[in-house]
Design a protein around this motif. Structure first.
Motif, PDB file in Angstrom:
ATOM      1  N   ARG A   5       0.690  -0.755  -0.590  1.00  0.00           N
ATOM      2  CA  ARG A   5      -0.012  -0.188  -0.029  1.00  0.00           C
ATOM      3  C   ARG A   5       1.062   1.313  -0.143  1.00  0.00           C
ATOM      4  O   ARG A   5       1.617   1.112   0.661  1.00  0.00           O
ATOM      5  CB  ARG A   5      -0.779  -0.067   1.312  1.00  0.00           C
ATOM      6  CG  ARG A   5      -1.764  -1.717   1.597  1.00  0.00           C
ATOM      7  CD  ARG A   5      -2.657  -1.235   1.903  1.00  0.00           C
ATOM      8  NE  ARG A   5      -3.862   0.258   2.454  1.00  0.00           N
ATOM      9  CZ  ARG A   5      -4.215   0.787   3.507  1.00  0.00           C
ATOM     10  NH1 ARG A   5      -3.944  -0.222   4.339  1.00  0.00           N
ATOM     11  NH2 ARG A   5      -4.418   1.494   3.378  1.00  0.00           N
ATOM     12  N   PRO A   6       0.205   2.626  -0.985  1.00  0.00           N
ATOM     13  CA  PRO A   6       0.892   3.602  -0.527  1.00  0.00           C
ATOM     14  C   PRO A   6       1.627   4.261   0.923  1.00  0.00           C
ATOM     15  O   PRO A   6       2.697   4.705   0.493  1.00  0.00           O
ATOM     16  CB  PRO A   6       0.202   3.999  -1.189  1.00  0.00           C
ATOM     17  CG  PRO A   6      -0.927   3.774  -1.872  1.00  0.00           C
ATOM     18  CD  PRO A   6      -1.002   2.754  -0.989  1.00  0.00           C
ATOM     19  N   SER A   7       1.197   3.819   2.321  1.00  0.00           N
ATOM     20  CA  SER A   7       1.641   4.350   3.582  1.00  0.00           C
ATOM     21  C   SER A   7       2.108   3.443   3.824  1.00  0.00           C
ATOM     22  O   SER A   7       2.976   3.080   4.823  1.00  0.00           O
ATOM     23  CB  SER A   7       0.510   4.158   4.205  1.00  0.00           C
ATOM     24  OG  SER A   7      -0.413   2.763   4.373  1.00  0.00           O
ATOM     25  N   ASP A  53      -8.640  -0.643  -0.486  1.00  0.00           N
ATOM     26  CA  ASP A  53      -8.277  -1.031  -1.705  1.00  0.00           C
ATOM     27  C   ASP A  53      -7.103  -0.015  -2.634  1.00  0.00           C
ATOM     28  O   ASP A  53      -7.510   0.182  -3.750  1.00  0.00           O
ATOM     29  CB  ASP A  53      -9.293  -0.295  -2.582  1.00  0.00           C
ATOM     30  CG  ASP A  53      -9.884   0.933  -2.142  1.00  0.00           C
ATOM     31  OD1 ASP A  53      -9.428   2.091  -1.546  1.00  0.00           O
ATOM     32  OD2 ASP A  53     -11.092   1.478  -2.516  1.00  0.00           O
ATOM     33  N   ASP A  54      -5.617   0.256  -1.912  1.00  0.00           N
ATOM     34  CA  ASP A  54      -5.161   1.165  -2.658  1.00  0.00           C
ATOM     35  C   ASP A  54      -4.268   0.291  -2.392  1.00  0.00           C
ATOM     36  O   ASP A  54      -2.551   0.656  -2.889  1.00  0.00           O
ATOM     37  CB  ASP A  54      -4.999   2.403  -1.431  1.00  0.00           C
ATOM     38  CG  ASP A  54      -4.237   1.769  -0.306  1.00  0.00           C
ATOM     39  OD1 ASP A  54      -4.566   1.074   0.590  1.00  0.00           O
ATOM     40  OD2 ASP A  54      -4.347   3.237   0.196  1.00  0.00           O
TER      41      ASP A  54
END
Length: 66
Positions: A18-20, A59-60
């Motif tokens: 995930r981007p995080s 959902d990322d």
């Protein structure tokens, strides 16, 4: 992408995150590992014992190239 799609990608030995998150994840032998790369060294794998529900519901997720 949703976790279900990320799980399918992990089963295909693709790394996802995930981007995080800083460490991507991959599945090897039916187990999920976080992947770390130390300066100029080979990849290191750390087995996950659990997955946070927020990550499962997210959902990322994205496929990454390391």
């Amino acid at each position: 992408m949703r976790f279900e799609q990320a799980l399918k990608a992990m089963r295909e030995r693709k790394m996802v995150k995930r981007p995080s998150q800083s460490a991507p994840k991959v599945m090897i032998g039916g187990k999920i590992f976080e992947v770390y790369k130390m300066r100029g060294q080979e990849l290191n794998y750390s087995k996950l014992d659990s997955m946070n529900c927020l990550n499962i519901e997210a959902d990322d997720w994205e496929i990454v190239d390391e």
